[in-house]
Motif scaffolding. Structure first.
Motif, PDB file in Angstrom:
ATOM      1  N   ARG A  94      -1.545   9.123   1.072  1.00 54.67           N
ATOM      2  CA  ARG A  94      -0.982   9.560  -0.213  1.00 54.67           C
ATOM      3  C   ARG A  94      -2.064   9.385  -1.271  1.00 54.67           C
ATOM      4  NH1 ARG A  94       4.740   9.820  -0.594  1.00 54.67           N
ATOM      5  NH2 ARG A  94       5.741   9.194   1.358  1.00 54.67           N
ATOM      6  N   LEU A  95      -2.669  10.463  -1.688  1.00 64.57           N
ATOM      7  CA  LEU A  95      -3.771  10.363  -2.667  1.00 64.57           C
ATOM      8  C   LEU A  95      -3.282   9.897  -4.030  1.00 64.57           C
ATOM      9  CD1 LEU A  95      -6.068  13.379  -1.699  1.00 64.57           C
ATOM     10  CD2 LEU A  95      -6.190  11.014  -0.961  1.00 64.57           C
ATOM     11  N   ARG A  96      -2.009  10.016  -4.283  1.00 61.05           N
ATOM     12  CA  ARG A  96      -1.491   9.559  -5.579  1.00 61.05           C
ATOM     13  C   ARG A  96      -1.568   8.043  -5.743  1.00 61.05           C
ATOM     14  NH1 ARG A  96       4.129  12.102  -7.233  1.00 61.05           N
ATOM     15  NH2 ARG A  96       3.773  10.565  -8.872  1.00 61.05           N
ATOM     16  N   ARG A  97      -1.757   7.299  -4.648  1.00 60.35           N
ATOM     17  CA  ARG A  97      -1.840   5.821  -4.760  1.00 60.35           C
ATOM     18  C   ARG A  97      -2.948   5.380  -5.707  1.00 60.35           C
ATOM     19  NH1 ARG A  97      -1.823   5.592   1.395  1.00 60.35           N
ATOM     20  NH2 ARG A  97       0.400   5.568   1.839  1.00 60.35           N
TER      21      ARG A  97
ATOM     22  N   ARG B 151      -2.345   5.652  -9.874  1.00 62.96           N
ATOM     23  CA  ARG B 151      -1.155   5.045 -10.473  1.00 62.96           C
ATOM     24  C   ARG B 151      -1.378   4.392 -11.818  1.00 62.96           C
ATOM     25  NH1 ARG B 151       1.760   1.337  -6.638  1.00 62.96           N
ATOM     26  NH2 ARG B 151       3.474   1.522  -8.129  1.00 62.96           N
ATOM     27  N   SER B 152      -2.614   3.975 -12.111  1.00 62.53           N
ATOM     28  CA  SER B 152      -2.835   3.379 -13.436  1.00 62.53           C
ATOM     29  C   SER B 152      -4.194   3.826 -13.961  1.00 62.53           C
ATOM     30  CB  SER B 152      -2.812   1.848 -13.360  1.00 62.53           C
ATOM     31  OG  SER B 152      -3.982   1.383 -12.716  1.00 62.53           O
ATOM     32  N   ALA B 153      -4.369   3.675 -15.254  1.00 59.11           N
ATOM     33  CA  ALA B 153      -5.634   4.093 -15.869  1.00 59.11           C
ATOM     34  C   ALA B 153      -6.795   3.288 -15.278  1.00 59.11           C
ATOM     35  CB  ALA B 153      -5.566   3.897 -17.385  1.00 59.11           C
ATOM     36  N   ALA B 154      -6.569   1.984 -15.031  1.00 58.64           N
ATOM     37  CA  ALA B 154      -7.648   1.136 -14.505  1.00 58.64           C
ATOM     38  C   ALA B 154      -8.026   1.551 -13.082  1.00 58.64           C
ATOM     39  CB  ALA B 154      -7.214  -0.326 -14.543  1.00 58.64           C
ATOM     40  N   LEU B 155      -7.016   1.889 -12.302  1.00 58.35           N
ATOM     41  CA  LEU B 155      -7.249   2.331 -10.931  1.00 58.35           C
ATOM     42  C   LEU B 155      -8.021   3.663 -10.937  1.00 58.35           C
ATOM     43  CD1 LEU B 155      -6.469   1.122  -8.246  1.00 58.35           C
ATOM     44  CD2 LEU B 155      -4.190   2.116  -8.490  1.00 58.35           C
ATOM     45  N   ARG B 156      -7.601   4.557 -11.810  1.00 58.52           N
ATOM     46  CA  ARG B 156      -8.299   5.852 -11.910  1.00 58.52           C
ATOM     47  C   ARG B 156      -9.747   5.632 -12.335  1.00 58.52           C
ATOM     48  NH1 ARG B 156      -3.205   7.203 -14.112  1.00 58.52           N
ATOM     49  NH2 ARG B 156      -3.943   7.163 -16.267  1.00 58.52           N
ATOM     50  N   GLY B 157      -9.941   4.622 -13.200  1.00 54.87           N
ATOM     51  CA  GLY B 157     -11.298   4.312 -13.647  1.00 54.87           C
ATOM     52  C   GLY B 157     -12.175   3.836 -12.496  1.00 54.87           C
ATOM     53  N   LEU B 158     -11.588   3.066 -11.589  1.00 53.43           N
ATOM     54  CA  LEU B 158     -12.364   2.534 -10.455  1.00 53.43           C
ATOM     55  C   LEU B 158     -12.836   3.633  -9.513  1.00 53.43           C
ATOM     56  CD1 LEU B 158     -10.394  -0.645  -9.273  1.00 53.43           C
ATOM     57  CD2 LEU B 158     -12.663  -0.567 -10.331  1.00 53.43           C
ATOM     58  N   VAL B 159     -12.057   4.685  -9.382  1.00 50.61           N
ATOM     59  CA  VAL B 159     -12.409   5.726  -8.415  1.00 50.61           C
ATOM     60  C   VAL B 159     -12.988   6.969  -9.085  1.00 50.61           C
ATOM     61  CG1 VAL B 159     -10.753   4.893  -6.703  1.00 50.61           C
ATOM     62  CG2 VAL B 159     -10.042   6.655  -8.345  1.00 50.61           C
ATOM     63  N   ARG B 160     -13.262   6.864 -10.382  1.00 54.57           N
ATOM     64  CA  ARG B 160     -13.819   8.026 -11.101  1.00 54.57           C
ATOM     65  C   ARG B 160     -15.227   8.313 -10.595  1.00 54.57           C
ATOM     66  NH1 ARG B 160     -12.110   6.979 -16.222  1.00 54.57           N
ATOM     67  NH2 ARG B 160     -10.256   8.036 -15.469  1.00 54.57           N
ATOM     68  N   GLU B 161     -15.486   9.555 -10.281  1.00 57.26           N
ATOM     69  CA  GLU B 161     -16.766   9.936  -9.663  1.00 57.26           C
ATOM     70  C   GLU B 161     -17.847  10.285 -10.670  1.00 57.26           C
ATOM     71  OE1 GLU B 161     -16.098  12.992  -6.715  1.00 57.26           O
ATOM     72  OE2 GLU B 161     -14.097  12.204  -6.294  1.00 57.26           O
TER      73      GLU B 161
END
Ligand code: PBG
Length: 319
Positions: A7-10, A13-23
Motif C-alpha cells: 500500500r503506497l499510501r502508507r 500519511r503525514s507531512a513528516a513521513l512524506r518529507g522522509l521519502v521526498r526524492e
C-alpha cells in the motif's frame, strides 16, 4: 507481492513521513534571480520581477536577496542608446558594467552572472549583427567576446551567452583567457528555443526584433536530439555549465541533457512561465505559491541543478 499487502499510501500519511521519502528538494541555494538594470527605474505591477532597477535599486535588491538566502543574480542591461552593432553591450560605463562594479565591492559573497547578448543593445533588436538582411554569425562572435570581457573586467563571476550563434562559447573562452580572465566561468544557454514564452521579457528588456524572428538562430521547439548536439559542442568549446531554456515546456530536454552529460545543468524558467501563473492566479484559477513551487520542483526533478526563476526571491520565503 501486490495489493493488499503493498500500500503506497502508507508513506503518505503525514507531512513528516512524506518529507522522509521526498526524492527531490528545492533549496534557496539552487535559485538564481534575474534582474533588469537601467538608467531609469520602471515598475511592473502585474509582473513585479520584470521591473527595471537603477544601479542603486539593484544594490537594495541584492541585500534583499542575500537576506532571504538567494546568493546568485543574473543581470540584464537595458541601455539608453542603441546602435546597429550593439556597442553599448561592451561599454565600460554601461549599466551592467556599472552595476557589477557597485555590487562586486559591496557584496563579495553574491554570485554575479551576466547575460551576454546584443538584442537589448541593437536598434534592430536581433542578437547579432545584420548583414544583407540576415543575422551574421561569425562577425557577431567578436562583439559578444567584447561584451563578455567587459563583464569579467567589471567583476562578473560567470558570463551567460544567450545569443545562440555557433562558436560563441569558444570565441568567448579564448577572449576571456587572452585577457587574463581564466577564472571567469561560462554558463552557456546551450539549448535555447525560439519560444513564445519570452514575451514579457522582451518588453522588460526592450529587445523585440524589429523584423522577422529569432528562428534562424534559436532552436526549433520540436527538437531534442539537436539540443544534445548543442550541449556537446558547448562543452567541447569550454562551457562550464549547460542550460536549457525555457524550462517547464522542455522538461524532457532537461532530462535528456542530464542523462547524457555530467556538467552542471541550469534551467531558465522564463518570463512567460511566470506570467502564465501570475495571470491565472490573478484570475482566481489557481494558487500562485503552490503552482510556482510545484513548477520549480518539477524542473529540479527533471534534472536541473540550477533554477533561474523570477520567483527566486519570493520562493525563498515559501520553501
Ligand atoms: C536575450 C535573452 C532573452 C531571454 C533571456 N536572454 C530573450 C530572447 O531571446 O528573445 C528570455 C528570458 C525570459 O523570457 O525570461 N537573448
Amino acid at each position: 507481492m501486490s495489493f493488499p499487502e503493498i500500500r503506497l499510501r502508507r508513506l503518505r500519511r503525514s507531512a513528516a513521513l512524506r518529507g522522509l521519502v521526498r526524492e527531490t528538494r528545492l533549496h534557496v541555494s539552487d535559485l538564481v534571480m534575474p534582474v533588469f538594470v537601467a538608467h531609469e527605474p520602471l515598475r511592473n505591477d502585474r509582473l513585479p520581477a520584470l521591473g527595471r532597477h537603477t544601479v542603486g535599486g539593484v544594490l537594495e535588491e541584492a541585500e534583499a536577496l542575500l537576506g532571504v538566502g538567494v546568493s546568485a543574480m543574473l543581470l540584464f542591461g537595458v541601455p539608453d542608446e542603441k546602435d546597429a552593432e550593439g556597442s553599448g553591450a561592451w561599454a565600460d560605463d554601461g549599466v551592467v558594467q556599472a552595476t557589477l562594479r557597485a555590487l562586486r565591492s559591496r557584496f563579495p559573497e553574491l554570485v554575479l552572472l551576466t547575460d551576454v547578448c546584443l538584442c537589448s543593445y541593437t536598434t534592430h533588436g536581433h542578437c547579432g549583427v545584420i548583414d544583407d538582411g540576415e543575422v551574421a554569425n561569425d562577425p557577431t562572435l567578436e562583439l559578444l567576446s567584447r561584451a563578455a570581457v567587459s563583464h569579467a573586467e567589471a567583476g562578473a563571476d560567470a558570463v551567460c551567452p544567450s545569443d545562440m550563434m555557433d562558436g560563441r562559447v569558444r570565441a568567448i573562452r579564448k577572449s576571456l583567457d587572452d585577457a587574463g580572465f581564466d577564472g571567469t566561468a561560462i554558463v552557456a544557454y546551450s539549448a535555447k528555443y525560439a519560444s513564445a514564452f519570452y514575451g514579457p521579457f522582451r518588453e522588460a528588456a526592450d529587445s523585440t526584433p524589429e523584423f522577422g524572428d529569432r528562428a534562424t538562430y534559436q532552436m526549433d521547439p520540436a527538437n531534442v536530439r539537436e539540443a544534445l548536439r548543442e550541449c556537446e559542442l558547448d562543452l567541447a568549446e569550454g562551457a562550464d555549465v549547460l542550460m536549457v531554456k525555457p524550462a517547464l515546456p522542455y522538461l524532457d530536454v532537461i532530462r535528456a541533457v542530464r542523462e547524457r552529460f555530467d556538467a552542471p545543468l541550469a534551467a531558465y524558467s522564463v518570463s512567460g512561465e511566470y506570467a502564465m501563473v501570475k495571470a491565472a492566479a490573478a484570475a482566481g484559477f489557481l494558487d500562485e505559491q503552490r503552482a510556482a513551487v510545484e513548477g520549480l520542483t518539477a524542473i529540479r526533478r527533471a534534472g536541473a541543478d540550477i533554477v533561474i526563476s523570477y520567483w527566486a526571491k519570493e520562493a525563498a520565503g515559501w520553501l
